[in-house]
Design an enzyme around this catalytic site. Structure first.
Site, PDB file in Angstrom:
ATOM      1  N   THR A 100       0.822  -1.209   0.000  1.00 49.02           N
ATOM      2  CA  THR A 100       0.000   0.000   0.000  1.00 49.02           C
ATOM      3  C   THR A 100       0.859   1.263   0.000  1.00 49.02           C
ATOM      4  O   THR A 100       0.550   2.243  -0.693  1.00 49.02           O
ATOM      5  CB  THR A 100      -0.942   0.008   1.222  1.00 49.02           C
ATOM      6  OG1 THR A 100      -1.845  -1.103   1.131  1.00 49.02           O
ATOM      7  CG2 THR A 100      -1.744   1.301   1.287  1.00 49.02           C
ATOM      8  N   SER A 139      -6.954  -0.798  -6.531  1.00 49.29           N
ATOM      9  CA  SER A 139      -6.546  -1.160  -5.173  1.00 49.29           C
ATOM     10  C   SER A 139      -5.074  -1.510  -5.236  1.00 49.29           C
ATOM     11  O   SER A 139      -4.569  -1.914  -6.295  1.00 49.29           O
ATOM     12  CB  SER A 139      -7.349  -2.360  -4.677  1.00 49.29           C
ATOM     13  OG  SER A 139      -6.763  -2.916  -3.515  1.00 49.29           O
ATOM     14  N   THR A 140      -4.404  -1.359  -4.125  1.00 52.09           N
ATOM     15  CA  THR A 140      -3.027  -1.863  -4.060  1.00 52.09           C
ATOM     16  C   THR A 140      -2.999  -3.339  -4.447  1.00 52.09           C
ATOM     17  O   THR A 140      -2.049  -3.819  -5.073  1.00 52.09           O
ATOM     18  CB  THR A 140      -2.465  -1.711  -2.636  1.00 52.09           C
ATOM     19  OG1 THR A 140      -2.363  -0.320  -2.328  1.00 52.09           O
ATOM     20  CG2 THR A 140      -1.096  -2.360  -2.502  1.00 52.09           C
ATOM     21  N   ASN A 141      -4.076  -4.050  -4.116  1.00 55.54           N
ATOM     22  CA  ASN A 141      -4.095  -5.503  -4.260  1.00 55.54           C
ATOM     23  C   ASN A 141      -4.169  -5.991  -5.699  1.00 55.54           C
ATOM     24  O   ASN A 141      -3.944  -7.172  -5.959  1.00 55.54           O
ATOM     25  CB  ASN A 141      -5.247  -6.093  -3.451  1.00 55.54           C
ATOM     26  CG  ASN A 141      -5.175  -5.703  -1.989  1.00 55.54           C
ATOM     27  OD1 ASN A 141      -4.165  -5.161  -1.539  1.00 55.54           O
ATOM     28  ND2 ASN A 141      -6.233  -5.964  -1.253  1.00 55.54           N
ATOM     29  N   THR A 186      35.647 -37.407 -12.919  1.00 60.38           N
ATOM     30  CA  THR A 186      34.401 -37.677 -12.209  1.00 60.38           C
ATOM     31  C   THR A 186      34.726 -37.800 -10.730  1.00 60.38           C
ATOM     32  O   THR A 186      35.679 -38.493 -10.363  1.00 60.38           O
ATOM     33  CB  THR A 186      33.734 -38.973 -12.724  1.00 60.38           C
ATOM     34  OG1 THR A 186      34.644 -40.063 -12.589  1.00 60.38           O
ATOM     35  CG2 THR A 186      33.325 -38.835 -14.178  1.00 60.38           C
ATOM     36  N   SER A 317      46.700 -10.631  -3.410  1.00 61.31           N
ATOM     37  CA  SER A 317      47.059 -10.753  -2.000  1.00 61.31           C
ATOM     38  C   SER A 317      47.783  -9.506  -1.520  1.00 61.31           C
ATOM     39  O   SER A 317      48.513  -8.869  -2.272  1.00 61.31           O
ATOM     40  CB  SER A 317      47.957 -11.981  -1.793  1.00 61.31           C
ATOM     41  OG  SER A 317      48.442 -12.037  -0.466  1.00 61.31           O
TER      42      SER A 317
END
Length: 468
Positions: A100, A139-141, A186, A317
């Protein structure tokens, strides 16, 4: 200078130079979670503005919003779509209220820009009201989740472009390295030979799989609950509005958005976002696999595999001179890990929806947007700063193959598994090559060993008969 604004809670003084109003001000005070503001996601503001423009045009067409107000709001919203007034969107991305505060931040800024265009002052809402006119029929919804979907669709399009850049660079290297033999592994143990080109081509194939998944996910984002208003019943909007607003949005975005089949379900369900996030997580997992392999192949320069040389980007480094780290692979990996974590956030927020609405949608939007941004940057960064200029070390690759115990596998069809296993065991204990031992035992001639271990033959194996 300030102006007075009020809501049903009370009255506040608002700085006169800002375009947002009292509800945005309250949200700024209440929500200080991430310190990442709506303004930090301009693509979301644009998407929300496109939704608002569609709503304004639809309300004007059905006759519930007069021409004067509608035209002023259109002028205002077009400026938002063009990227102006970004600094006025100050609400924290994570917020209570199901979005909202974001919706009202948009409404208030739009209203005050439009008021000035009508010749009035900011806050003179008796001429143009934030709720009654700018938020009319909305609506926000329905506007918030619809805006998130429009924004996600746009960012998925950007993500696809970045993925294709990486695919192109990987395929170039696959072709460049196609004749460079290397040891396959593997479980981090010697296996059988392959080529460096095969490895890079496999990486490209991973990304192609994910591109297909992304395209599927984009289709999910086209279904909107725009016109559902509060809980999906369409309360407080004109009966024709929901049909017109989606058509207006299609014209504005040039994207074939459509109405959700069930507004009630669509307003409370966030499963589409979970599915999109799952696709992004899968892409992040595959990308992590790629950078892990690259780091291992690059390891060294003297005491690792040393099969490739990633571009040297910076000293590695503060204490070890000459050390260079695979920083691009590392930063891409960190981005992938956050995407994977964001998927958990999205899942948890989604399952917290109760009854007719999910109040945790802002958490979903925030995590999903961040994942999209991170992945787009990750693909571009890996492509341009690592893959583009990676070099092969052919001699190292070949020496690792020829000194490997794993190539004894190539002897299996000729001398059998038991003899090959015995040779492998002796090679590990003595340090001799497997070919040397096979010759000493009289199991193979030197010519046969040379022929079997020829790189071309190992990569294109035949199936000879086992010696009796």
């Amino acid at each position: 200078m300030t102006r007075k604004e009020h809501d049903f809670i009370g009255e506040l003084e608002i700085e006169n130079d800002v375009y947002y109003g009292i509800q945005t001000f309250r949200a700024i005070e209440n929500f200080k979670m991430t310190r990442r503001r709506l303004k930090d996601y301009p693509f979301f503001i644009k998407a929300f503005a496109q939704i608002k423009k569609a709503a304004i045009l639809a309300n004007k067409e059905v006759g519930v919003l007069d021409k004067k107000r509608a035209d002023a709001l259109i002028l205002a919203v077009d400026e938002l779509i063009q990227g102006r007034y970004i600094d006025q969107f100050m609400v924290d991305m994570i917020q209570g209220g199901a979005g909202t505060s974001t919706n009202m931040n948009i409404n208030e800024v739009l209203t005050n820009i439009a008021l000035e265009k009508m010749g009035h002052k900011k806050g003179e809402y008796n001429y143009l009201h934030v709720n009654d006119h700018t938020n009319l029929g909305q609506s926000t919804n329905d506007t918030y989740p619809s805006s998130v979907k429009v924004a996600v669709y746009a960012k998925l399009s950007d993500l696809l472009k970045a993925m294709k850049i990486l695919v192109e660079e990987l395929e170039k290297k696959a072709d460049e390295f196609k004749d460079i033999i290397k040891m396959g592994r593997t479980e981090l143990e010697d296996a059988v030979p392959t080529t460096l080109g095969n490895s890079f081509n496999a990486f490209a194939t991973y990304i192609k799989f994910d591109i297909k998944n992304i395209k599927f996910a984009m289709e999910l984002m086209k279904s909107l609950n725009l016109g559902a208003t509060a809980i999906g019943t369409g309360i407080n909007c004109h009966p024709d509005y929901k049909f017109i607003v989606i058509e207006k949005l299609k014209q504005i975005t040039e994207i074939d958005f459509k109405q959700s089949d069930d507004f009630i379900a669509a307003t409370q369900d966030t499963g589409d976002f979970v599915m999109v996030s799952g696709v992004l997580k899968t892409a992040a997992v595959r990308l992590s696999k790629i950078i892990n392999d690259l780091r291992l192949m690059n390891s060294g320069p003297r005491c690792g595999f040393g099969e490739i040389e990633l571009p040297q980007m910076q000293p590695g480094s503060s204490i070890m001179p000459g050390k260079v780290n695979p920083v691009i692979c590392e930063v891409v990996g960190e981005a992938c890990h956050e995407v994977i974590g964001n998927d958990t956030t999205i899942m948890l927020c989604s399952q917290r929806g109760e009854f007719e609405l999910n109040a945790f949608e802002p958490g979903i939007a925030y995590a999903l947007f961040n994942s999209l941004i991170l992945l787009e940057n990750a693909y571009k960064t890996l492509a341009n700063k690592a893959i583009k200029d990676v070099k092969a070390k052919p001699e190292n690759c070949l020496n690792l193959v020829l000194n490997s115990v794993g190539i004894v596998t190539a002897f299996n069809p000729i001398i059998g598994y038991e003899n090959s296993a015995s040779i492998a065991k002796e090679a590990l204990q003595s340090g001799k090559s497997v070919g040397e031992i096979a010759i000493e035992r009289g199991l193979l001639t030197k010519k046969e060993v040379d022929d079997i271990l020829d790189p071309k033959n190992m990569l294109n194996p035949k199936m000879p008969s086992i010696k009796k």
